[in-house]
Design an enzyme around this catalytic site. Structure first.
Site, PDB file in Angstrom:
ATOM      1  N   LYS A 222      14.521 -12.994 -18.474  1.00 30.20           N
ATOM      2  CA  LYS A 222      14.054 -13.921 -17.438  1.00 30.20           C
ATOM      3  C   LYS A 222      15.199 -14.828 -17.010  1.00 30.20           C
ATOM      4  O   LYS A 222      15.940 -15.359 -17.859  1.00 30.20           O
ATOM      5  CB  LYS A 222      12.897 -14.768 -17.972  1.00 30.20           C
ATOM      6  CG  LYS A 222      11.664 -13.952 -18.358  1.00 30.20           C
ATOM      7  CD  LYS A 222      10.953 -13.420 -17.135  1.00 30.20           C
ATOM      8  CE  LYS A 222       9.683 -12.686 -17.514  1.00 30.20           C
ATOM      9  NZ  LYS A 222       8.886 -12.276 -16.346  1.00 30.20           N
ATOM     10  N   ASP A 250      14.752 -10.842 -14.117  1.00 28.44           N
ATOM     11  CA  ASP A 250      13.516 -11.196 -13.420  1.00 28.44           C
ATOM     12  C   ASP A 250      13.527 -12.683 -13.089  1.00 28.44           C
ATOM     13  O   ASP A 250      13.552 -13.524 -13.993  1.00 28.44           O
ATOM     14  CB  ASP A 250      12.319 -10.861 -14.325  1.00 28.44           C
ATOM     15  CG  ASP A 250      10.976 -11.048 -13.644  1.00 28.44           C
ATOM     16  OD1 ASP A 250      10.943 -11.527 -12.494  1.00 28.44           O
ATOM     17  OD2 ASP A 250       9.943 -10.723 -14.269  1.00 28.44           O
ATOM     18  N   GLU A 276      14.338  -8.656 -10.309  1.00 23.19           N
ATOM     19  CA  GLU A 276      12.920  -8.563  -9.995  1.00 23.19           C
ATOM     20  C   GLU A 276      12.433  -9.856  -9.337  1.00 23.19           C
ATOM     21  O   GLU A 276      12.824 -10.949  -9.749  1.00 23.19           O
ATOM     22  CB  GLU A 276      12.166  -8.321 -11.303  1.00 23.19           C
ATOM     23  CG  GLU A 276      10.685  -8.073 -11.166  1.00 23.19           C
ATOM     24  CD  GLU A 276      10.086  -7.680 -12.505  1.00 23.19           C
ATOM     25  OE1 GLU A 276       8.923  -8.025 -12.738  1.00 23.19           O
ATOM     26  OE2 GLU A 276      10.788  -7.034 -13.316  1.00 23.19           O
ATOM     27  N   GLU A 305       4.503  -7.023  -8.639  1.00 21.05           N
ATOM     28  CA  GLU A 305       3.454  -7.490  -9.543  1.00 21.05           C
ATOM     29  C   GLU A 305       2.533  -8.516  -8.877  1.00 21.05           C
ATOM     30  O   GLU A 305       1.379  -8.663  -9.282  1.00 21.05           O
ATOM     31  CB  GLU A 305       4.030  -8.067 -10.836  1.00 21.05           C
ATOM     32  CG  GLU A 305       4.680  -9.427 -10.711  1.00 21.05           C
ATOM     33  CD  GLU A 305       5.247  -9.936 -12.031  1.00 21.05           C
ATOM     34  OE1 GLU A 305       4.667 -10.863 -12.592  1.00 21.05           O
ATOM     35  OE2 GLU A 305       6.273  -9.401 -12.495  1.00 21.05           O
ATOM     36  N   ASP A 328       0.650  -3.039 -10.246  1.00 25.06           N
ATOM     37  CA  ASP A 328      -0.045  -3.802 -11.268  1.00 25.06           C
ATOM     38  C   ASP A 328      -1.498  -3.330 -11.276  1.00 25.06           C
ATOM     39  O   ASP A 328      -2.110  -3.188 -10.217  1.00 25.06           O
ATOM     40  CB  ASP A 328       0.043  -5.302 -10.953  1.00 25.06           C
ATOM     41  CG  ASP A 328      -0.659  -6.153 -12.002  1.00 25.06           C
ATOM     42  OD1 ASP A 328       0.034  -6.775 -12.816  1.00 25.06           O
ATOM     43  OD2 ASP A 328      -1.905  -6.202 -12.012  1.00 25.06           O
ATOM     44  N   HIS A 355       4.433  -3.064 -13.595  1.00 21.09           N
ATOM     45  CA  HIS A 355       4.350  -4.355 -14.278  1.00 21.09           C
ATOM     46  C   HIS A 355       3.283  -4.247 -15.357  1.00 21.09           C
ATOM     47  O   HIS A 355       2.218  -3.676 -15.143  1.00 21.09           O
ATOM     48  CB  HIS A 355       3.953  -5.439 -13.264  1.00 21.09           C
ATOM     49  CG  HIS A 355       3.614  -6.754 -13.899  1.00 21.09           C
ATOM     50  ND1 HIS A 355       2.356  -7.317 -13.816  1.00 21.09           N
ATOM     51  CD2 HIS A 355       4.366  -7.612 -14.627  1.00 21.09           C
ATOM     52  CE1 HIS A 355       2.345  -8.473 -14.463  1.00 21.09           C
ATOM     53  NE2 HIS A 355       3.555  -8.673 -14.963  1.00 21.09           N
TER      54      HIS A 355
END
Length: 443
Positions: A222, A250, A276, A305, A328, A355
């Site tokens: 992240k 992400d 992402e 997602e 998703d 996701h």
């Protein structure tokens, strides 16, 4: 044999206090409590089978989704399951075109999340009645029957039903071999569990070490809150996993478009496969701008997602705004709408990398991606499914991971059923877990 009239629909607000340890934390969601609006369908059939469905949420707001499920319930109650399955496209459209509820959608937001929970329960019930795991129900389905579950409205400028039929017909070739491959080897996964933004460096090192020992070769980190912190953490992870293993990043929608390009220019040295959700999930042209700018850096763009519906996915594909498409299982309108997106992705030859994580998302989406490989894409190139190692112990049929791959579920249904004891304990606000936490907060 599909049977039974739906006699009861109940929905429960189930929440897990994951925020206490920073699980799930990212640049935009700093204190998520992984939660679900959990739907149970009962019928008057003598088999006693129930359908379980859920949609994923982050704590507060789950009660709003529960309200939306109850608002949709009249479309389902006293309806014969045969009638739903016999005209699944029509039923999907009935749910998403409710003359009053669609005003607060349409096909997006809370109402669409609720629609996914209801439809997920119907698919679970159908698969159970057929005695098959959902992926196998889809794989064995006649192409015309499969397509009759999809609402093609708004996407025929990109994918007609006949084009979709041709894709599925081509997918028949080698299908048995691919099914055998999945049963033997599973579907490749990547892990997000090592590098939540709220984790300390020590925890990150410990989790990375354990994951490497367990055979993981693909890792996601992240990023997006602080550039210098990102550089430090990405260097730490890249050094730990080495140059050969795959790294993804992400940003969870943190940046403006120019900021995303500038930030990724600084992080490109760590050789990420993708960035992402670099910006707002609704900004199709912004994603396209970022994707174009990152080509010289060898970094792709992944998103999906929080993509509202098949129409947004259609435009992301048309605009060349993504190199990796992330479906998703609970954001879109269940299996029905995800099927349309898998088929569009195949037409554009864009790899699907779903996701997952949260509550039950791994359990659900594994069925879709295994079906995609066997019947649609026929490829594993640049493809992998997210895995997050949280909360699987609360499910009756949890995911099985071997050698960093999802092994195809063998139990009938959509793997959506939670353990009743877990539901009771974590029901909000009256479950044992929340009574204790709320009492402690009150003090």
């Amino acid at each position: 044999m599909v049977r039974g009239r739906i006699s009861r629909l109940s929905v429960r607000d189930v929440r897990f206090p994951t925020s206490l340890e920073g699980h799930g934390s990212d640049a935009m969601h700093t204190d998520p409590d992984y939660s679900a609006a959990y739907v149970i369908l009962e019928t008057d059939a003598e088999d006693g089978l129930k359908g379980y469905g859920l949609t994923f949420t982050l704590g507060k707001g789950t009660e709003v989704v529960v309200c939306a499920v109850n608002a949709l319930a009249h479309h389902v109650l006293n309806t014969d399951l045969r009638d739903i399955i016999g005209d699944f496209r029509g039923f999907y459209r009935q749910l998403t075109s409710d003359g009053q509820l669609r005003w607060i959608g349409p096909e997006k937001g809370v109402v669409h999340l609720a629609t996914a929970a209801v439809l997920n329960a119907i698919w679970d019930l159908w698969a159970k009645q057929e005695g098959k795991p959902l992926w196998k129900l889809l794989v064995d389905m006649d192409p015309r029957t499969l397509l009759s579950c999809i609402d093609f409205r708004y996407i025929t400028d990109v994918l007609t039903e006949e084009e979709a039929y041709e894709i599925l017909q081509k997918g028949q070739v080698g299908k048995k071999e691919r099914e055998g491959q999945m049963l033997m080897q599973g579907y490749p996964a990547y892990t997000t569990s090592c590098a939540w933004l709220g984790y300390s460096d020590d925890k990150l090192r410990q989790l990375c070490t354990e994951a490497l020992k367990d055979g993981w070769t693909r890792f996601k980190v992240k990023v997006g809150a602080d550039l210098q912190d990102d550089i430090r953490r990405c260097r730490l992870i890249r050094n730990m996993i080495g140059p050969e293993k795959t790294l993804m990043m992400d940003a969870n929608q943190r940046w403006d478009v120019p900021e995303a390009v500038e930030w990724m220019a600084k992080l490109a040295e760590f050789k990420p496969l993708w960035i992402e959700e670099p910006t707002s999930p609704d900004d199709i042209l912004g994603h396209a701008t970022i994707a174009k700018a990152l080509v010289p850096l060898g970094v792709g763009v992944a998103t999906g997602e929080q993509c509202h519906n098949r129409v947004i996915f259609k435009q992301l594909l048309q605009a060349k705004a993504l190199q990796f498409l992330q479906i998703d299982s609970c954001r879109l309108g269940s299996v029905n709408e995800n099927l349309s997106v898998l088929l569009m992705a195949k037409k554009f030859e864009i790899p699907v990398c779903p996701h997952a994580g949260g509550v039950g998302l791994c359990e659900l989406v594994q069925h879709l991606i295994i079906f995609d490989f066997i019947s649609v894409s026929a490829s594993l190139k640049n493809r992998m499914c997210e895995y997050v190692d949280h909360l699987h112990e609360h499910f009756r049929y949890p995911v099985v991971i071997k050698k960093a791959s999802y092994m195809p579920p063998q139990d009938a249904g959509y793997s959506t059923e939670m353990k009743e004891e877990s539901v009771k304990k974590h029901q909000y606000p009256d479950g044992e877990v929340w009574k204790k936490l709320l009492a402690a907060k009150g003090n």
